[in-house]
Design an enzyme around this catalytic site. Structure first.
Site, PDB file in Angstrom:
ATOM      1  N   THR A 179       0.827  -1.215   0.000  1.00 56.54           N
ATOM      2  CA  THR A 179       0.000   0.000   0.000  1.00 56.54           C
ATOM      3  C   THR A 179       0.855   1.256   0.000  1.00 56.54           C
ATOM      4  O   THR A 179       0.435   2.302  -0.495  1.00 56.54           O
ATOM      5  CB  THR A 179      -0.938  -0.031   1.223  1.00 56.54           C
ATOM      6  OG1 THR A 179      -1.880  -1.072   1.015  1.00 56.54           O
ATOM      7  CG2 THR A 179      -1.680   1.266   1.417  1.00 56.54           C
ATOM      8  N   SER A 227       1.319  -7.653  -0.812  1.00 61.18           N
ATOM      9  CA  SER A 227       2.027  -8.653   0.003  1.00 61.18           C
ATOM     10  C   SER A 227       1.154  -9.837   0.405  1.00 61.18           C
ATOM     11  O   SER A 227       1.672 -10.836   0.901  1.00 61.18           O
ATOM     12  CB  SER A 227       2.668  -8.010   1.231  1.00 61.18           C
ATOM     13  OG  SER A 227       1.733  -7.777   2.250  1.00 61.18           O
ATOM     14  N   THR A 270       1.714  -4.158   4.214  1.00 64.32           N
ATOM     15  CA  THR A 270       1.541  -4.421   5.650  1.00 64.32           C
ATOM     16  C   THR A 270       0.987  -5.817   5.935  1.00 64.32           C
ATOM     17  O   THR A 270       1.173  -6.351   7.024  1.00 64.32           O
ATOM     18  CB  THR A 270       0.578  -3.391   6.294  1.00 64.32           C
ATOM     19  OG1 THR A 270      -0.713  -3.523   5.683  1.00 64.32           O
ATOM     20  CG2 THR A 270       1.098  -1.980   6.167  1.00 64.32           C
ATOM     21  N   ASP A 271       0.275  -6.403   4.946  1.00 67.41           N
ATOM     22  CA  ASP A 271      -0.485  -7.617   5.260  1.00 67.41           C
ATOM     23  C   ASP A 271       0.375  -8.797   5.705  1.00 67.41           C
ATOM     24  O   ASP A 271      -0.028  -9.558   6.587  1.00 67.41           O
ATOM     25  CB  ASP A 271      -1.356  -8.016   4.063  1.00 67.41           C
ATOM     26  CG  ASP A 271      -2.602  -7.138   3.952  1.00 67.41           C
ATOM     27  OD1 ASP A 271      -2.878  -6.388   4.922  1.00 67.41           O
ATOM     28  OD2 ASP A 271      -3.290  -7.186   2.930  1.00 67.41           O
TER      29      ASP A 271
HETATM   30  C1  SIN Z   1      -0.203  -5.268   1.015  1.00 67.21           C
HETATM   31  O1  SIN Z   1       0.026  -5.884   2.050  1.00 67.21           O
HETATM   32  O2  SIN Z   1       0.580  -5.327   0.041  1.00 67.21           O
HETATM   33  C2  SIN Z   1      -1.433  -4.471   0.870  1.00 67.21           C
HETATM   34  C3  SIN Z   1      -1.918  -3.919   2.152  1.00 67.21           C
HETATM   35  C4  SIN Z   1      -0.992  -2.918   2.776  1.00 67.21           C
HETATM   36  O3  SIN Z   1       0.158  -2.732   2.420  1.00 67.21           O
HETATM   37  O4  SIN Z   1      -1.459  -2.265   3.748  1.00 67.21           O
END
Ligand code: SIN
Length: 332
Positions: free
Chosen positions: A15, A62, A95-96
């Site tokens: 993100t 991710s 973040t995931d």
């Molecule tokens: C991801 O994990 O690539 C998408 C969600 C995020 O980064 O918050």
């Protein structure tokens, strides 16, 4: 005048590299679209902190993380760590699954300079994007002398976390990342980087990056579970199973029966907790029921799986030595 430190940014997507046609929305966007050069250009303050070089290692959401990308990332970290004038490495990530990649790097990388993962909860086009400050703070931490020797670090929301301990604990808030058991290591406030304590588990580089990745899966314990999933996975050759157990590692009796059969078939079984914090009690090795089920200590199921993957890749026969596997979980 002395030169600014040289920091390498390895971008993988997420993100932080997300974009939306609607700046007012933080939830509807496309992750992993903005190139790293654009992300860096959006933070002019970086120019007074470091000499930055960037590589677009990947551009993925991710949730779709794969082992081959972990291996590629490890290669790039090793390469840049080996360059004598590099002061630190920053990795941008989604973040995931950041907590899993952070755990993987914690366990495999022995780097003399700081390796810092960062991310964002809001896309780069958001009205109040958190990525630019997270990127700047990560570079500040990577360039800071006090960040050396602290293992792999994660910097978000002005906090510095140990890679081993941090996990995502909220679907959308900018303070989504917590080190539930021990708290963050420090914080960043403008150009002040304060590392308040050092993690004891800086066990970086203890396990090699696998050539072959074993099949290791996660199952959960809950009211009236079936055993069909465990039996099916054993049937297809799973080498390790992590149980997201209730409470202090409690597993439903139906699942215990299935897992004992799995262990008897040579599968390594590790009990973690689905609670999100706390240490799963280590059973006496001689316990006829639980002795073959290893405690994940205070690792959540996803981090425990990373350790089990790497441990079984290094030593496929480890399932037959639960005491040694337990010692690894107690120390890694
Ligand atoms: C991801 O994990 O690539 C998408 C969600 C995020 O980064 O918050």
């Amino acid at each position: 005048m002395s030169q600014l430190p040289r920091i390498v940014v390895l971008a993988t997507g997420g993100t932080i590299a997300g974009a939306s046609a609607n700046p007012a929305s933080s939830a509807r966007y496309q992750a992993a679209t903005v190139p790293v050069a654009t992300l860096l250009a959006a933070v002019p303050a970086l120019q007074s902190v470091a000499r930055i070089e960037a590589e677009q290692v990947a551009q993925v959401d991710s949730k779709d993380m794969v082992f081959s990308l972990w291996s590629a990332l490890a290669d790039r970290v090793q390469y840049w760590c080996g360059q004598p004038d590099v002061a630190g490495i920053v990795i941008t990530h989604g973040t995931d699954t950041l907590e899993e990649t952070a755990m993987f790097l914690h366990l495999t990388q022995a780097c003399a300079v700081p390796v810092v993962l960062t991310a964002a909860m809001r896309p780069s086009t958001s009205l109040s994007a958190d990525g630019p400050l997270n990127l700047l703070d990560s570079v500040r931490v990577a360039a800071h002398a006090d960040a050396r020797g602290k293992g792999v670090l994660v910097v978000l929301n002005q906090q510095v976390h140990a890679a081993r301990d941090v996990a995502k604990a909220h679907t959308s808030a900018v303070d989504a990342f917590v080190s539930a058991q021990c708290g963050p290591l420090g914080y960043v406030q403008d150009d002040l980087v304060r590392i308040a304590r050092a993690p004891v588990r800086t066990a970086t580089g203890v396990l090699p990056v696998p050539e072959q990745w074993p099949d290791v899966e996660i199952v959960a314990s809950y009211a009236q579970p079936g055993r069909v999933a465990v039996d099916a996975m054993v049937g297809t050759g799973v080498r390790g199973l992590v149980v997201a157990a209730a409470g202090n590692g409690s597993v439903h009796e139906t699942l215990v029966a299935a897992l004992r059969d799995a262990a008897a078939a040579g599968v390594a079984v590790v009990r973690s907790s689905r609670t999100g914090a706390g240490h799963v009690a280590i059973p006496p090795a001689a316990d006829p029921v639980d002795g073959v089920f290893v405690s994940a200590a205070d690792l959540n199921p996803y981090k425990a799986r990373v350790l089990l993957l790497l441990a079984l890749a290094r030593e496929p026969g480890l399932a037959a030595a639960p005491d040694r596997l337990q010692a690894l979980f107690a120390s890694a």
